[in-house]
Design an enzyme around this catalytic site. Structure first.
Site, PDB file in Angstrom:
ATOM      1  N   LYS A 266       3.124  -7.877 -36.623  1.00  0.00           N
ATOM      2  CA  LYS A 266       4.494  -8.221 -37.044  1.00  0.00           C
ATOM      3  C   LYS A 266       5.184  -7.032 -37.705  1.00  0.00           C
ATOM      4  O   LYS A 266       4.552  -6.080 -38.132  1.00  0.00           O
ATOM      5  CB  LYS A 266       4.467  -9.468 -37.925  1.00  0.00           C
ATOM      6  N   ARG A 301      -4.544 -15.875 -36.413  1.00  0.00           N
ATOM      7  CA  ARG A 301      -3.903 -15.805 -35.088  1.00  0.00           C
ATOM      8  C   ARG A 301      -3.622 -14.343 -34.772  1.00  0.00           C
ATOM      9  O   ARG A 301      -2.825 -13.703 -35.473  1.00  0.00           O
ATOM     10  CB  ARG A 301      -2.607 -16.632 -35.124  1.00  0.00           C
TER      11      ARG A 301
HETATM   12  C1  9MG Z   1       3.906 -18.744 -32.259  1.00  0.00           C
HETATM   13  N1  9MG Z   1       3.743 -17.995 -33.480  1.00  0.00           N
HETATM   14  C2  9MG Z   1       4.212 -16.741 -33.746  1.00  0.00           C
HETATM   15  N2  9MG Z   1       3.877 -16.390 -34.995  1.00  0.00           N
HETATM   16  C3  9MG Z   1       3.190 -17.419 -35.531  1.00  0.00           C
HETATM   17  C4  9MG Z   1       2.591 -17.666 -36.772  1.00  0.00           C
HETATM   18  O1  9MG Z   1       2.667 -16.776 -37.765  1.00  0.00           O
HETATM   19  N3  9MG Z   1       1.975 -18.839 -36.975  1.00  0.00           N
HETATM   20  C5  9MG Z   1       1.916 -19.782 -35.996  1.00  0.00           C
HETATM   21  N4  9MG Z   1       1.286 -20.937 -36.270  1.00  0.00           N
HETATM   22  N5  9MG Z   1       2.465 -19.608 -34.785  1.00  0.00           N
HETATM   23  C6  9MG Z   1       3.092 -18.446 -34.568  1.00  0.00           C
END
Ligand code: 9MG
Length: 324
Positions: A266, A301
């Site tokens: 990010k 994630r």
């Molecule tokens: C789809 N998506 C993109 N960034 C995300 C994040 O930080 N958390 C979750 N749950 N989905 C995300």
């Protein structure tokens, strides 16, 4: 949802542990000093997500975007084969969960019509299952029809960045399917969220918002133990907001649900490291994943599965208490 007086546990990974140290939300690696015994049991108990997934270590969720490139609108045979190959590579690299998404949530991204989102995601999920991959799959969507098609194709979890505020039909679908759902905090929508994000106290406001969305989910018939919380790094947040949430991440254990953290590649990682190109933000992304693991986050994630899995293997070896 959430504890009446949220307790902010101080997560610790140093060894040896003192007598009375308790696991944080079931972790074998992260412990905390149980100052308030009334809340200690709730904060220490494991938080199962699916029977196939362990509860005593952070899980790695691999991101499989099936958003179009400049040559295709997604959903062609080539796109499906490419997504399945990426998914299989992530599983081979140690992913515990695959997160399949057909609508970009980047700042400024446009909404995708339901039928296009289904055409991009459901065939990929079906093809992953047809290839014999049994790794749990989450569908990254705000829309009930997309989630429905994904669950029918073999998905197991719903990942909703709108925390059930986009499509009123999604809650009922999730309640009836009995699947886990991730409720993520966002200020605004992907179109508007980075215009001028503002909070009084970001930690408390995000906490209260998630507690309210969890109450809403339960009122709609979703079992409390099916909920996953997510502070939504980058969704309507400045660099300072993101850092405050990361520093205070352990507070969110008081919501009573597993914590998912998505920080991979990010913008704030680029800002802090001076690296503009998203794929080159991998080392910073791994650093944030390790930080989140040390806060007891249950799901990370990430784009870079192999690198994150390797870093976590070392972190786990150094934080696990052994008898010698
Ligand atoms: C789809 N998506 C993109 N960034 C995300 C994040 O930080 N958390 C979750 N749950 N989905 C995300």
């Amino acid at each position: 949802m959430g504890m009446t007086h949220p307790l902010h546990p101080v997560p610790r990974t140093d060894l040896p542990r003192p007598r009375g140290a308790r696991p944080l939300a079931g972790s074998a690696h992260v412990w905390w000093d149980a100052a308030d015994l009334a809340q200690a049991d709730a904060l220490s108990a494991p938080r199962p997500i699916l029977p196939a997934l362990p509860t005593d270590r952070p899980l790695v969720m691999g991101i499989v975007n099936v958003t179009p490139d400049s040559f295709s609108d997604g959903g062609t045979l080539g796109d499906v084969a490419d997504a399945v190959a990426r998914a299989r590579a992530m599983v081979a690299a140690g992913a515990d969960i695959l997160d399949i998404g057909g609508e970009s949530t980047r700042p400024g991204a446009a909404e995708v019509p339901v039928k296009d989102e289904i055409a991009r995601t459901a065939p990929v999920i079906a093809a992953i299952r047809a290839a014999g991959v049994s790794t749990p799959i989450s569908i990254d969507t705000r829309k009930a029809a997309v989630a429905d098609a994904a669950l029918k194709a073999g998905a197991d979890i719903v990942n909703d960045v709108s925390a059930l505020s986009w499509d009123p039909a999604l809650a009922r679908l999730v309640a009836e399917a009995g699947v886990p759902i991730c409720l993520m905090h966002a200020q605004g929508t992907p179109q508007t969220m980075q215009k001028a994000p503002h909070y009084g106290d970001v930690l408390i406001e995000v906490y209260d918002h998630l507690a309210r969305r969890m109450d809403h989910a339960v009122a709609q018939g979703i079992a409390a133990d099916r909920l996953i919380s997510d502070v939504g790094i980058g969704f309507g947040k400045t660099l300072t907001h993101n850092l405050t949430l990361l520093k205070g991440l352990a507070l969110f254990h008081s919501l009573g649900a597993p914590i998912l953290l998505g920080a991979s590649r990010k913008r704030f990682i680029g800002t802090l490291s001076g690296v503009d190109e998203a794929p080159l933000r991998m080392p910073g992304s791994v650093a944030v994943a390790l930080w989140a693991a040390a806060q007891g986050a249950q799901i990370l994630r990430v784009h870079d599965v192999a690198e994150t899995v390797q870093a976590l293997a070392l972190w786990r070896a150094m934080t696990l208490e052994t008898d010698e």
